[in-house]
Design a protein around this motif. Structure first.
Motif, short mmCIF file in Angstrom:
data_model
loop_
_atom_site.label_atom_id
_atom_site.label_comp_id
_atom_site.label_asym_id
_atom_site.label_seq_id
_atom_site.Cartn_x
_atom_site.Cartn_y
_atom_site.Cartn_z
N LEU A 163 2.73 1.13 -4.68
CA LEU A 163 3.93 1.23 -3.86
C LEU A 163 4.87 0.10 -4.29
CD1 LEU A 163 4.82 3.00 -1.39
CD2 LEU A 163 4.12 1.07 0.05
N ALA A 164 6.16 0.31 -4.13
CA ALA A 164 7.14 -0.72 -4.51
C ALA A 164 6.83 -2.03 -3.80
CB ALA A 164 8.55 -0.26 -4.14
N GLY A 165 6.84 -3.10 -4.56
CA GLY A 165 6.61 -4.42 -3.97
C GLY A 165 5.17 -4.73 -3.64
N ALA A 166 4.26 -3.83 -3.99
CA ALA A 166 2.86 -4.04 -3.63
C ALA A 166 2.02 -4.45 -4.83
CB ALA A 166 2.28 -2.77 -3.02
N SER A 167 2.66 -5.03 -5.81
CA SER A 167 1.93 -5.39 -7.03
C SER A 167 1.02 -6.58 -6.79
CB SER A 167 2.91 -5.71 -8.15
OG SER A 167 3.75 -6.78 -7.76
N SER A 168 0.08 -6.75 -7.68
CA SER A 168 -0.87 -7.86 -7.59
C SER A 168 -1.22 -8.29 -9.00
CB SER A 168 -2.12 -7.39 -6.83
OG SER A 168 -3.16 -8.32 -7.00
N GLY A 169 -0.67 -9.43 -9.44
CA GLY A 169 -0.94 -9.93 -10.80
C GLY A 169 -0.51 -8.93 -11.85
N LYS A 170 -1.43 -8.57 -12.74
CA LYS A 170 -1.11 -7.61 -13.81
C LYS A 170 -1.06 -6.19 -13.27
CE LYS A 170 -2.81 -10.03 -17.91
NZ LYS A 170 -3.64 -11.14 -17.37
N LEU A 171 -1.48 -6.00 -12.05
CA LEU A 171 -1.43 -4.67 -11.45
C LEU A 171 -0.02 -4.47 -10.87
CD1 LEU A 171 -3.26 -2.21 -10.99
CD2 LEU A 171 -3.73 -3.07 -8.71
N ASN A 172 0.93 -4.27 -11.77
CA ASN A 172 2.30 -3.99 -11.37
C ASN A 172 2.77 -2.80 -12.20
OD1 ASN A 172 3.93 -4.95 -13.84
ND2 ASN A 172 2.62 -6.71 -13.40
N ASN A 173 3.83 -2.17 -11.74
CA ASN A 173 4.18 -0.88 -12.32
C ASN A 173 4.70 -0.96 -13.75
OD1 ASN A 173 3.24 0.50 -10.09
ND2 ASN A 173 5.19 0.38 -9.02
N ASP A 174 5.30 -2.07 -14.13
CA ASP A 174 5.73 -2.19 -15.53
C ASP A 174 4.51 -2.25 -16.45
OD1 ASP A 174 8.56 -4.35 -14.74
OD2 ASP A 174 8.40 -2.16 -14.91
N THR A 175 3.51 -3.02 -16.02
CA THR A 175 2.28 -3.12 -16.82
C THR A 175 1.54 -1.79 -16.83
OG1 THR A 175 2.11 -5.42 -16.12
CG2 THR A 175 0.18 -4.47 -17.18
N ILE A 176 1.55 -1.12 -15.69
CA ILE A 176 0.88 0.17 -15.63
C ILE A 176 1.54 1.16 -16.57
CG2 ILE A 176 0.44 2.19 -14.14
CD1 ILE A 176 -0.01 0.18 -11.84
N ARG A 177 2.87 1.13 -16.64
CA ARG A 177 3.58 2.02 -17.58
C ARG A 177 3.19 1.71 -19.02
NH1 ARG A 177 7.37 2.97 -13.63
NH2 ARG A 177 7.99 0.79 -13.40
N GLU A 178 3.13 0.43 -19.30
CA GLU A 178 2.76 0.02 -20.66
C GLU A 178 1.33 0.46 -20.98
OE1 GLU A 178 3.55 -4.12 -21.24
OE2 GLU A 178 2.80 -4.11 -23.31
#
Lengths: 186, 298
Positions: B179-194
């Motif tokens: 969910l937006a703003g719910a990232s945790s360290g490397k678990l964020n949506n930019d990293t997930i896309r990569e």
């Protein structure tokens, strides 16, 4: 009609009968009264079975116990699982069970689990308990280092047995749920 | 050989399908302008695939994953008894990852249960003997192993599965977003896309399928849509799994179309010619399609 009421009524009839006898020919003699008593069979209490005063407690069907649980506490997205699931995931053979309820939260982020089983044979209680222990161990390992609040709930859970019944409760409402189960299995 | 080549096309076509919407051939045509001749496949959308064939596609399949997959398992249990979803065998556990999938089995290790036994995935899969394995992992990997470490573990897991079950088809399901703003360290949506791009590349490289569920569940900003999030973080609602179901069926339809077209095309040419055409044109074709569908999305 309770025994006590039957005896009072019988005695009343006897007295009424005695009065009739007395009315016809004066005071009823002792012998006549005894004769009437014997005829009304009030004196014979040996063969009369006493009705229980206290209502006998009966073990409730597990579906009924689960319904009481659902009324008594708010479960977190509960869903019930069937024979196929029991075997596929936990190796539990439902044909060994007379009845069961197997409920877990639909939400994978909740460890909430309520399982109550009645084995057909007491010889299967141990193996079924072991199968439920696998459920506890699985939840514990999943939640440790992942969801600490859920881990704390799982840590308190234990598999319990009574006669042919085996049950497991993993819930923040564990105490209330277990009381409902235990009351239902009296 | 045939299956691996088909899978390469499938990974590409699968991505093109989802990003090009229903106009799959436009994405294919775009790439084909420079490289592969479209006459090899013709118009894939003209190939009719029945709903029964799509149901049958998932027969004898295993879905392997973490708590996201557990949620999907629970969703399928609530479907009608004749739903195709009921035939799926799940191997899923909360906190499961590509990393801990490689651990030995101990009292503390996390491995999906199968018939009450805790086994490493490749051993359970060997017992089940499925035709296809669909894998969705990553949620519990990125913060522990990073991008490359997670990918290396993922590849090793697949290698061990294929070592025990050489005939099984591998299909990767993308990681899904938070969910937006719910990232945790490397678990964020930019990293997930990569990471998903890395998984796609690995899929094409190795002949695995790739299913993009992530973007089907995303909002306009590329985050997990709020309606699909059950816990304010990353776990998903029944509505999200409705989308999974649609995506899986369309993926199956695409795979079956490619398989049919490929079989038809091969019949029309010598095998040596077909192999040569694909060997010469598969890589640039893949690269151009991937570039086309991801242009501007990173």
């Amino acid at each position: 009609m309770t025994l006590k009421k039957r005896r009072i009524r019988g005695l009343t009839l006897v007295i009424a009968g005695a009065m009739l006898l007395g009315g016809c020919s004066g005071q009823a003699s002792q012998e006549e009264i005894v004769e009437v008593l014997e005829e009304t069979n009030v004196a014979k209490t040996d063969s009369v079975q006493a009705e229980p005063i206290i209502e006998q407690e009966v073990t409730k069907p597990l579906a009924e116990i689960y319904a009481e649980i659902q009324k008594g506490v708010e479960l977190y997205s509960p869903m019930e699982f069937d024979d196929e699931f029991l075997m596929n995931y936990y190796g539990i053979d439902a044909s060994l069970l007379e009845e069961y309820v197997f409920s877990m939260s639909e939400d994978a982020a909740s460890a909430e689990t309520i399982v109550v089983m009645k084995a057909k044979s007491s010889s299967d209680v141990e193996s079924l308990s072991a199968s439920l222990q696998v459920v506890v161990d699985e939840k514990r390992n999943e939640m440790e280092n992942y969801l600490p609040e859920q881990f704390a709930i799982v840590e308190k859970a234990e598999v319990e047995t009574k006669d042919n019944y085996i049950w497991l409760v993993i819930s923040e409402n564990e105490d209330t749920i277990k009381k409902i189960i235990e009351d239902g299995l009296k | 050989m045939k299956k691996r080549v088909l899978a390469k096309w499938l990974a590409v076509v699968g991505m093109a399908l989802l990003f090009g919407g229903s106009d799959m051939t436009s994405a294919v045509a775009l790439a084909a302008e420079e490289t592969a001749p479209t006459e090899i496949f013709g118009n894939l959308e003209e190939i009719e695939i029945s709903e029964e064939e799509i149901d049958a596609y998932f027969e004898n399949s295993v879905f392997l994953g973490d708590s996201i997959m557990l949620g999907f398992r629970n969703y399928t249990r609530k479907q009608a008894s004749d739903s195709f979803l009921k035939q799926i065998q799940f191997l899923a556990a909360g906190s499961y990852s590509a990393s801990n999938s490689l651990w030995e089995v101990t009292t503390e290790s996390v491995h999906p249960l199968y018939q009450g036994k805790k086994l490493q995935a490749w051993n359970s899969i060997e017992k089940i003997a499925p035709d296809k394995v669909f894998i969705c992992l990553g949620l519990n990997d990125l913060n522990i192993s990073g991008l490359q470490g997670s990918l290396d573990n993922y590849k090793e897991l697949i290698r061990r599965i294929q070592e025990k079950s050489p005939e099984v088809e591998i299909h990767i399901i993308s990681m899904t977003y938070t969910l937006a703003g719910a990232s945790s360290g490397k678990l964020n949506n930019d990293t997930i896309r990569e990471y998903n791009l890395m998984l796609l590349d690995a899929a094409i490289e190795n002949g695995w399928g790739y299913i993009d569920v992530a973007n089907a569940l995303a909002d306009d900003n590329g985050d997990l849509a709020e309606a699909y999030c059950s816990d304010g973080f990353v776990h998903q609602t029944a509505a999200a799994y409705d989308v999974w179901t649609v995506v899986l069926r369309e993926y199956a339809r695409a795979d079956l179309r490619v398989e049919t077209a490929f079989a038809d095309a091969l019949e029309a040419m010598e095998m040596a010619t077909a192999k040569e055409v694909i060997a010469q044109q598969a890589v640039p074709f893949r690269n151009s399609v991937v570039e086309a569908v991801f242009k501007g999305s990173i």
